[in-house]
Scaffold this motif. Structure first.
Motif, PDB file in Angstrom:
ATOM      1  N   THR A 149      -5.347   7.795 -12.465  1.00 50.29           N
ATOM      2  CA  THR A 149      -4.835   7.983 -11.101  1.00 50.29           C
ATOM      3  C   THR A 149      -5.970   8.101 -10.089  1.00 50.29           C
ATOM      4  OG1 THR A 149      -2.933   9.143 -12.041  1.00 50.29           O
ATOM      5  CG2 THR A 149      -3.300   9.359  -9.677  1.00 50.29           C
ATOM      6  N   ILE A 150      -7.000   8.866 -10.431  1.00 52.33           N
ATOM      7  CA  ILE A 150      -8.128   9.057  -9.509  1.00 52.33           C
ATOM      8  C   ILE A 150      -8.909   7.757  -9.327  1.00 52.33           C
ATOM      9  CG2 ILE A 150     -10.369  10.197  -9.282  1.00 52.33           C
ATOM     10  CD1 ILE A 150      -9.069  12.713 -10.377  1.00 52.33           C
ATOM     11  N   PHE A 151      -9.099   6.996 -10.403  1.00 49.30           N
ATOM     12  CA  PHE A 151      -9.774   5.703 -10.279  1.00 49.30           C
ATOM     13  C   PHE A 151      -8.960   4.743  -9.408  1.00 49.30           C
ATOM     14  CE2 PHE A 151     -12.107   6.553 -14.479  1.00 49.30           C
ATOM     15  CZ  PHE A 151     -13.252   6.936 -13.799  1.00 49.30           C
ATOM     16  N   SER A 152      -7.642   4.869  -9.443  1.00 51.99           N
ATOM     17  CA  SER A 152      -6.800   4.061  -8.558  1.00 51.99           C
ATOM     18  C   SER A 152      -7.003   4.469  -7.104  1.00 51.99           C
ATOM     19  CB  SER A 152      -5.330   4.203  -8.948  1.00 51.99           C
ATOM     20  OG  SER A 152      -4.490   3.445  -8.110  1.00 51.99           O
ATOM     21  N   PHE A 153      -7.119   5.793  -6.848  1.00 55.00           N
ATOM     22  CA  PHE A 153      -7.431   6.265  -5.501  1.00 55.00           C
ATOM     23  C   PHE A 153      -8.750   5.662  -5.006  1.00 55.00           C
ATOM     24  CE2 PHE A 153      -4.912  10.460  -6.042  1.00 55.00           C
ATOM     25  CZ  PHE A 153      -3.791   9.863  -5.482  1.00 55.00           C
TER      26      PHE A 153
ATOM     27  N   TYR B 143       0.841  -1.209   0.000  1.00 55.19           N
ATOM     28  CA  TYR B 143       0.000   0.000   0.000  1.00 55.19           C
ATOM     29  C   TYR B 143       0.869   1.249   0.000  1.00 55.19           C
ATOM     30  CZ  TYR B 143      -4.386   2.494   0.694  1.00 55.19           C
ATOM     31  OH  TYR B 143      -5.488   3.300   0.504  1.00 55.19           O
ATOM     32  N   LEU B 144       1.958   1.216   0.761  1.00 56.33           N
ATOM     33  CA  LEU B 144       2.848   2.373   0.821  1.00 56.33           C
ATOM     34  C   LEU B 144       3.488   2.636  -0.540  1.00 56.33           C
ATOM     35  CD1 LEU B 144       3.724   4.365   3.013  1.00 56.33           C
ATOM     36  CD2 LEU B 144       5.711   2.932   3.455  1.00 56.33           C
ATOM     37  N   MET B 145       3.826   1.567  -1.259  1.00 57.71           N
ATOM     38  CA  MET B 145       4.418   1.735  -2.592  1.00 57.71           C
ATOM     39  C   MET B 145       3.412   2.324  -3.571  1.00 57.71           C
ATOM     40  SD  MET B 145       6.955  -1.519  -3.225  1.00 57.71           S
ATOM     41  CE  MET B 145       5.686  -2.769  -3.080  1.00 57.71           C
ATOM     42  N   GLN B 146       2.204   1.766  -3.603  1.00 55.81           N
ATOM     43  CA  GLN B 146       1.219   2.279  -4.563  1.00 55.81           C
ATOM     44  C   GLN B 146       0.732   3.674  -4.185  1.00 55.81           C
ATOM     45  OE1 GLN B 146      -2.304   2.859  -4.787  1.00 55.81           O
ATOM     46  NE2 GLN B 146      -2.626   2.754  -2.569  1.00 55.81           N
ATOM     47  N   TYR B 147       0.657   3.970  -2.894  1.00 57.59           N
ATOM     48  CA  TYR B 147       0.267   5.309  -2.445  1.00 57.59           C
ATOM     49  C   TYR B 147       1.277   6.340  -2.937  1.00 57.59           C
ATOM     50  CZ  TYR B 147       0.421   9.247   0.832  1.00 57.59           C
ATOM     51  OH  TYR B 147       0.522  10.507   1.377  1.00 57.59           O
ATOM     52  N   SER B 148       2.562   6.012  -2.831  1.00 59.68           N
ATOM     53  CA  SER B 148       3.604   6.942  -3.258  1.00 59.68           C
ATOM     54  C   SER B 148       3.539   7.176  -4.762  1.00 59.68           C
ATOM     55  CB  SER B 148       4.985   6.394  -2.866  1.00 59.68           C
ATOM     56  OG  SER B 148       5.068   6.187  -1.474  1.00 59.68           O
TER      57      SER B 148
ATOM     58  N   ILE C 199     -10.781   1.110  -7.953  1.00 62.63           N
ATOM     59  CA  ILE C 199     -11.520   0.431  -9.018  1.00 62.63           C
ATOM     60  C   ILE C 199     -10.603  -0.587  -9.693  1.00 62.63           C
ATOM     61  CG2 ILE C 199     -12.624   0.748 -11.280  1.00 62.63           C
ATOM     62  CD1 ILE C 199     -13.685   3.399 -10.257  1.00 62.63           C
ATOM     63  N   PRO C 200     -11.015  -1.846  -9.806  1.00 64.34           N
ATOM     64  CA  PRO C 200     -10.176  -2.835 -10.476  1.00 64.34           C
ATOM     65  C   PRO C 200     -10.132  -2.554 -11.976  1.00 64.34           C
ATOM     66  CG  PRO C 200     -12.308  -3.785  -9.874  1.00 64.34           C
ATOM     67  CD  PRO C 200     -12.259  -2.412  -9.271  1.00 64.34           C
ATOM     68  N   PRO C 201      -9.047  -2.938 -12.674  1.00 64.99           N
ATOM     69  CA  PRO C 201      -7.887  -3.698 -12.197  1.00 64.99           C
ATOM     70  C   PRO C 201      -6.695  -2.804 -11.855  1.00 64.99           C
ATOM     71  CG  PRO C 201      -7.878  -3.674 -14.571  1.00 64.99           C
ATOM     72  CD  PRO C 201      -9.021  -2.791 -14.151  1.00 64.99           C
ATOM     73  N   LEU C 202      -6.935  -1.585 -11.409  1.00 68.80           N
ATOM     74  CA  LEU C 202      -5.855  -0.654 -11.114  1.00 68.80           C
ATOM     75  C   LEU C 202      -5.158  -1.034  -9.814  1.00 68.80           C
ATOM     76  CD1 LEU C 202      -7.673   2.662 -12.092  1.00 68.80           C
ATOM     77  CD2 LEU C 202      -6.237   1.206 -13.511  1.00 68.80           C
ATOM     78  N   ILE C 203      -3.958  -0.511  -9.629  1.00 64.49           N
ATOM     79  CA  ILE C 203      -3.114  -0.931  -8.514  1.00 64.49           C
ATOM     80  C   ILE C 203      -3.732  -0.578  -7.159  1.00 64.49           C
ATOM     81  CG2 ILE C 203      -1.750   1.205  -8.499  1.00 64.49           C
ATOM     82  CD1 ILE C 203       0.716  -0.518  -7.957  1.00 64.49           C
ATOM     83  N   GLY C 204      -4.512   0.516  -7.098  1.00 64.59           N
ATOM     84  CA  GLY C 204      -5.123   0.919  -5.833  1.00 64.59           C
ATOM     85  C   GLY C 204      -6.133  -0.090  -5.320  1.00 64.59           C
ATOM     86  N   PHE C 205      -6.823  -0.794  -6.224  1.00 68.29           N
ATOM     87  CA  PHE C 205      -7.785  -1.809  -5.819  1.00 68.29           C
ATOM     88  C   PHE C 205      -7.098  -2.946  -5.082  1.00 68.29           C
ATOM     89  CE2 PHE C 205      -9.422  -6.031  -6.958  1.00 68.29           C
ATOM     90  CZ  PHE C 205     -10.650  -6.008  -6.294  1.00 68.29           C
ATOM     91  N   PHE C 206      -5.984  -3.434  -5.621  1.00 68.95           N
ATOM     92  CA  PHE C 206      -5.295  -4.565  -5.009  1.00 68.95           C
ATOM     93  C   PHE C 206      -4.678  -4.189  -3.664  1.00 68.95           C
ATOM     94  CE2 PHE C 206      -5.347  -5.457  -9.556  1.00 68.95           C
ATOM     95  CZ  PHE C 206      -5.857  -6.746  -9.564  1.00 68.95           C
TER      96      PHE C 206
END
Length: 385
Positions: A237-241, A171-176, A244-251
């Motif tokens: 980027t916003i959809f990742s926030f 989470y810290l990696m994808q947040y950054s 929403i799948p399959p973006l990195i923020g979902f996982f």
């Protein structure tokens, strides 16, 4: 103060030493044993609680978040990027080590200092979501978005299992990555609007427009019709926030929620899911204004037909020290350029960086193993030094 109490009670500030002492803290309450007779197990809870409050201030976790929206909004956007990302990473890694070295002790005291992280996680999720709904300034909105993300990070941190630590690191990696991309896009949008004018009085009265060209969400109305590619990058980027799948923020969110449910934190997992759904409201409001509202910008008529001229010179070395001079009379003219405002584009440094970050967010589903293996290896290193 927390560090002073910790040292006064244990005689060390070394994490390994604190781990050994806290693991033997039950001996201090054994009347038949004089080992560690001077040690009181609840001291470490109080000292680490005080210590954690200071660090929660620095990562802008609720209820110590009140400074961050104003600071994010008032400073230049490029500085906000640094404050929102780099300043938090080292603190979260330190808190990770602190939790790992002190949470497995044999406390006789009912309250553990890591419970404060759970409380802060709950408040961060709620405050970052609910208060964010009322924001109309983009960097203040990003500040409350960050507070909401900190809630997820603290939830993974508090659980302290192999799965949760993997989720924490990922989470810290994808947040950054996502935050860095969002702020770079915001900076790029500001640069790309220099040749446009907007007659709105609201925009004309904005302070410090040179350092923060984009301050209001409404400034991005209809931006899709000005720069579609940059708008699509912002949308990804916003959809990742949102998650929403399959973006990195979902996982990332899925890993944290899975760890929370496996450890029995059902209520916090439900709150996290609910707040994620609610936060989609203010995220999607940005998407609506960028893609579906009519643009209020028009090209500055003074620049429409303006031709700009430039010369490219080759420098001459005129002295023995090999220093390049700036004497245009003696430099060699190699090329004359004539161009107009339509020829001016964003710097390649910005475009390449945004492209790489956006593709990482968008295409994570095709290359998940490398990122997940990195999180797994880092988690195993921490648990098996």
């Amino acid at each position: 103060m927390g560090t002073s109490l910790l040292y006064a009670n244990s005689g060390t500030t070394n994490l390994d030493g604190i781990y050994v002492i806290t693991s033997l803290s039950d001996l201090a309450n054994d009347n038949s044993n004089d080992i560690l007779y001077w040690y009181k197990s609840y001291y470490i809870n109080f000292s680490l609680l005080i210590l954690s409050v200071g660090f929660l201030f620095k990562v802008s976790a609720a209820p110590f978040h009140f400074w961050s929206p104003d600071v994010y909004d008032a400073i230049p956007t490029i500085v906000t990027t640094f404050v929102a990302i780099v300043a938090k990473i080292s603190i979260f890694i330190f808190l990770l080590e602190l939790v790992h070295y002190t949470s497995n002790s044999l406390f006789n005291f009912q309250f553990s200092w890591t419970s404060s992280l759970l409380v802060s996680s709950l408040l961060s999720l709620i405050i970052g979501t609910v208060v964010g709904l009322t924001q109309f300034r983009i960097k203040r909105l990003f500040a409350y978005s960050t507070i909401s993300h900190v809630g997820f990070i603290l939830l993974a941190l508090s659980i302290n299992s192999i799965e949760s630590i993997q989720a924490f690191i990922f989470y810290l990696m994808q947040y950054s990555i996502s935050n860095l991309n969002a702020f770079f896009i915001l900076i790029s949008i500001g640069f790309s609007l220099y040749f446009y004018i907007n007659d709105s009085d609201e925009f004309k009265q904005l302070a410090d427009k040179n350092n923060s060209p984009i301050q209001l969400i409404s400034q991005m109305k209809g931006y899709f019709y000005i720069n579609p590619v940059l708008s699509l990058s912002l949308a990804v980027t916003i959809f990742s926030f949102v998650g929403i799948p399959p973006l990195i923020g979902f996982f990332a969110k899925q890993m944290v929620l899975s760890a929370a449910l496996d450890s029995g934190y059902v209520f916090l997992a439900l709150v996290a899911i609910l707040t994620s759904v609610i936060s989609a409201v203010y995220y999607l409001n940005i998407i609506k204004q960028v893609f579906f509202d009519e643009s209020e910008y028009k090209v500055n008529p003074e620049l429409t037909n303006m031709n700009l001229h430039g010369n490219i010179f080759k420098k001459n070395v005129l002295n023995e020290s090999k220093e390049l001079t700036f004497n245009l009379d003696e430099d060699i003219l190699t090329q004359r350029l004539t161009f107009n405002t339509s020829s001016i584009v964003l710097s390649s440094y910005l475009t390449i960086t945004i492209s790489i970050l956006t593709l990482t967010i968008l295409l994570f589903i095709f290359i998940p193993q490398e990122w997940l293996n990195m999180a797994n290896i880092l988690a195993l290193i921490i648990f098996n030094p």
